[in-house]
Design a protein around this motif. Structure first.
Motif, PDB file in Angstrom:
ATOM      1  N   ILE A  62      35.980  11.820  -7.095  1.00  6.60           N
ATOM      2  CA  ILE A  62      35.201  11.872  -5.850  1.00  6.60           C
ATOM      3  C   ILE A  62      36.139  11.905  -4.648  1.00  6.60           C
ATOM      4  O   ILE A  62      35.961  12.697  -3.727  1.00  6.60           O
ATOM      5  CB  ILE A  62      34.245  10.656  -5.756  1.00  6.60           C
ATOM      6  CG1 ILE A  62      33.143  10.773  -6.800  1.00  6.60           C
ATOM      7  CG2 ILE A  62      33.647  10.534  -4.359  1.00  6.60           C
ATOM      8  CD1 ILE A  62      32.355   9.483  -6.975  1.00  6.60           C
ATOM      9  N   LYS A  63      37.128  11.042  -4.673  1.00  8.89           N
ATOM     10  CA  LYS A  63      38.085  10.977  -3.557  1.00  8.89           C
ATOM     11  C   LYS A  63      38.924  12.247  -3.472  1.00  8.89           C
ATOM     12  O   LYS A  63      39.113  12.799  -2.388  1.00  8.89           O
ATOM     13  CB  LYS A  63      38.979   9.754  -3.710  1.00  8.89           C
ATOM     14  CG  LYS A  63      38.240   8.454  -3.501  1.00  8.89           C
ATOM     15  CD  LYS A  63      39.154   7.269  -3.734  1.00  8.89           C
ATOM     16  CE  LYS A  63      38.403   5.962  -3.578  1.00  8.89           C
ATOM     17  NZ  LYS A  63      39.252   4.814  -3.873  1.00  8.89           N
ATOM     18  N   SER A  64      39.425  12.718  -4.613  1.00  4.32           N
ATOM     19  CA  SER A  64      40.321  13.881  -4.594  1.00  4.32           C
ATOM     20  C   SER A  64      39.600  15.175  -4.231  1.00  4.32           C
ATOM     21  O   SER A  64      40.200  16.086  -3.677  1.00  4.32           O
ATOM     22  CB  SER A  64      41.031  14.040  -5.937  1.00  4.32           C
ATOM     23  OG  SER A  64      40.131  14.486  -6.938  1.00  4.32           O
ATOM     24  N   LYS A  65      38.318  15.272  -4.529  1.00  2.00           N
ATOM     25  CA  LYS A  65      37.547  16.489  -4.259  1.00  2.00           C
ATOM     26  C   LYS A  65      36.709  16.392  -2.985  1.00  2.00           C
ATOM     27  O   LYS A  65      35.921  17.287  -2.696  1.00  2.00           O
ATOM     28  CB  LYS A  65      36.620  16.817  -5.437  1.00  2.00           C
ATOM     29  CG  LYS A  65      37.349  17.077  -6.734  1.00  2.00           C
ATOM     30  CD  LYS A  65      38.203  18.313  -6.660  1.00  2.00           C
ATOM     31  CE  LYS A  65      38.864  18.583  -7.998  1.00  2.00           C
ATOM     32  NZ  LYS A  65      39.746  19.727  -7.967  1.00  2.00           N
ATOM     33  N   ASN A  66      36.873  15.283  -2.251  1.00  2.00           N
ATOM     34  CA  ASN A  66      36.166  15.100  -0.982  1.00  2.00           C
ATOM     35  C   ASN A  66      34.646  15.197  -1.154  1.00  2.00           C
ATOM     36  O   ASN A  66      33.951  15.868  -0.394  1.00  2.00           O
ATOM     37  CB  ASN A  66      36.667  16.096   0.065  1.00  2.00           C
ATOM     38  CG  ASN A  66      36.279  15.674   1.460  1.00  2.00           C
ATOM     39  OD1 ASN A  66      36.127  14.486   1.748  1.00  2.00           O
ATOM     40  ND2 ASN A  66      36.122  16.641   2.341  1.00  2.00           N
ATOM     41  N   ILE A  67      34.143  14.501  -2.167  1.00  2.00           N
ATOM     42  CA  ILE A  67      32.700  14.461  -2.419  1.00  2.00           C
ATOM     43  C   ILE A  67      32.087  13.479  -1.429  1.00  2.00           C
ATOM     44  O   ILE A  67      32.445  12.302  -1.413  1.00  2.00           O
ATOM     45  CB  ILE A  67      32.400  14.019  -3.872  1.00  2.00           C
ATOM     46  CG1 ILE A  67      33.124  14.902  -4.879  1.00  2.00           C
ATOM     47  CG2 ILE A  67      30.901  13.974  -4.130  1.00  2.00           C
ATOM     48  CD1 ILE A  67      32.714  16.344  -4.913  1.00  2.00           C
ATOM     49  N   THR A  68      31.177  13.960  -0.616  1.00  2.00           N
ATOM     50  CA  THR A  68      30.616  13.124   0.445  1.00  2.00           C
ATOM     51  C   THR A  68      29.137  12.801   0.246  1.00  2.00           C
ATOM     52  O   THR A  68      28.539  12.159   1.094  1.00  2.00           O
ATOM     53  CB  THR A  68      30.805  13.802   1.815  1.00  2.00           C
ATOM     54  OG1 THR A  68      30.229  15.107   1.757  1.00  2.00           O
ATOM     55  CG2 THR A  68      32.280  13.894   2.182  1.00  2.00           C
ATOM     56  N   THR A  69      28.556  13.242  -0.842  1.00  2.00           N
ATOM     57  CA  THR A  69      27.176  12.890  -1.123  1.00  2.00           C
ATOM     58  C   THR A  69      27.151  11.764  -2.151  1.00  2.00           C
ATOM     59  O   THR A  69      28.176  11.445  -2.748  1.00  2.00           O
ATOM     60  CB  THR A  69      26.365  14.114  -1.612  1.00  2.00           C
ATOM     61  OG1 THR A  69      24.997  13.768  -1.652  1.00  2.00           O
ATOM     62  CG2 THR A  69      26.828  14.592  -2.962  1.00  2.00           C
ATOM     63  N   GLU A  70      26.012  11.165  -2.331  1.00  2.00           N
ATOM     64  CA  GLU A  70      25.896  10.040  -3.257  1.00  2.00           C
ATOM     65  C   GLU A  70      26.141  10.485  -4.701  1.00  2.00           C
ATOM     66  O   GLU A  70      25.612  11.502  -5.143  1.00  2.00           O
ATOM     67  CB  GLU A  70      24.512   9.420  -3.132  1.00  2.00           C
ATOM     68  CG  GLU A  70      24.329   8.202  -3.991  1.00  2.00           C
ATOM     69  CD  GLU A  70      22.978   7.537  -3.798  1.00  2.00           C
ATOM     70  OE1 GLU A  70      22.819   6.435  -4.311  1.00  2.00           O
ATOM     71  OE2 GLU A  70      22.090   8.130  -3.135  1.00  2.00           O
ATOM     72  N   VAL A  71      26.943   9.701  -5.421  1.00  2.00           N
ATOM     73  CA  VAL A  71      27.218   9.952  -6.833  1.00  2.00           C
ATOM     74  C   VAL A  71      26.760   8.743  -7.636  1.00  2.00           C
ATOM     75  O   VAL A  71      27.099   7.607  -7.307  1.00  2.00           O
ATOM     76  CB  VAL A  71      28.718  10.210  -7.089  1.00  2.00           C
ATOM     77  CG1 VAL A  71      28.989  10.416  -8.582  1.00  2.00           C
ATOM     78  CG2 VAL A  71      29.206  11.410  -6.289  1.00  2.00           C
TER      79      VAL A  71
END
Length: 161
Positions: A96-105
């Motif tokens: 999540i951090k490395s791919k810049n995921i900004t939505t809820e997981v």
């Protein structure tokens, strides 16, 4: 000095609003179902994926771009449901951090019962991922089996939102 403080405040608000998720909630199917029902007043995009699924990883930048476009719309919500194993939770967080995921997981820790819950989402779903399900007013309006590109994702959102 006042302008400097105002600038810092604006930057802080922007960074908080675009913050990445630093933890992932693990849940069972029934809890995920409750989350979907809870969002019944929104157009809800639920994407099932895994860090080890190449097509899933490939489509995520498009999902993040589209999510960014609609993130401020109170009628819209996107949730990514990871099907990674619970023991791989830290890997999911790093991803999540490395791919810049900004939505809820969310992490669906219910693989042993997948033959029970998969048909509850969609009878034609064979268990392969990625899969994206779209809900409006708590009702499923579209099921996409397989990778989605940005244009198809946007077209479905525009059609139903």
């Amino acid at each position: 000095m006042k302008n400097f403080i105002t600038t810092l405040l604006v930057l802080w608000i922007f960074s908080v609003s675009n913050a990445q998720q630093t933890s992932v909630i693990a849940l069972k199917y029934e809890e995920l179902e409750k989350r979907i029902v809870k969002e019944k007043d929104k157009f809800l995009v639920v994407n099932f994926w895994s860090t080890t699924c190449a097509p899933c990883v490939k489509e995520l930048p498009d999902f993040m771009e589209v999510n960014k476009k609609y993130a401020d719309d109170p009628r819209f919500k996107m949730i990514l449901v990871s099907l990674d194993r619970l023991v791989d939770k830290e890997r999911v967080i790093k991803f999540i951090k490395s791919k810049n995921i900004t939505t809820e997981v969310l992490l669906l820790d219910d693989i042993k019962r997948m033959n029970t819950w998969i048909p509850k989402f969609e009878k034609s779903w064979d268990g392969n991922i990625p899969v994206t399900i779209f809900y409006k007013n708590g009702e499923k309006v579209y099921f996409n089996d397989g990778e989605m590109d940005k244009e198809k994702l946007k077209d479905i959102i525009v059609k139903y939102l």
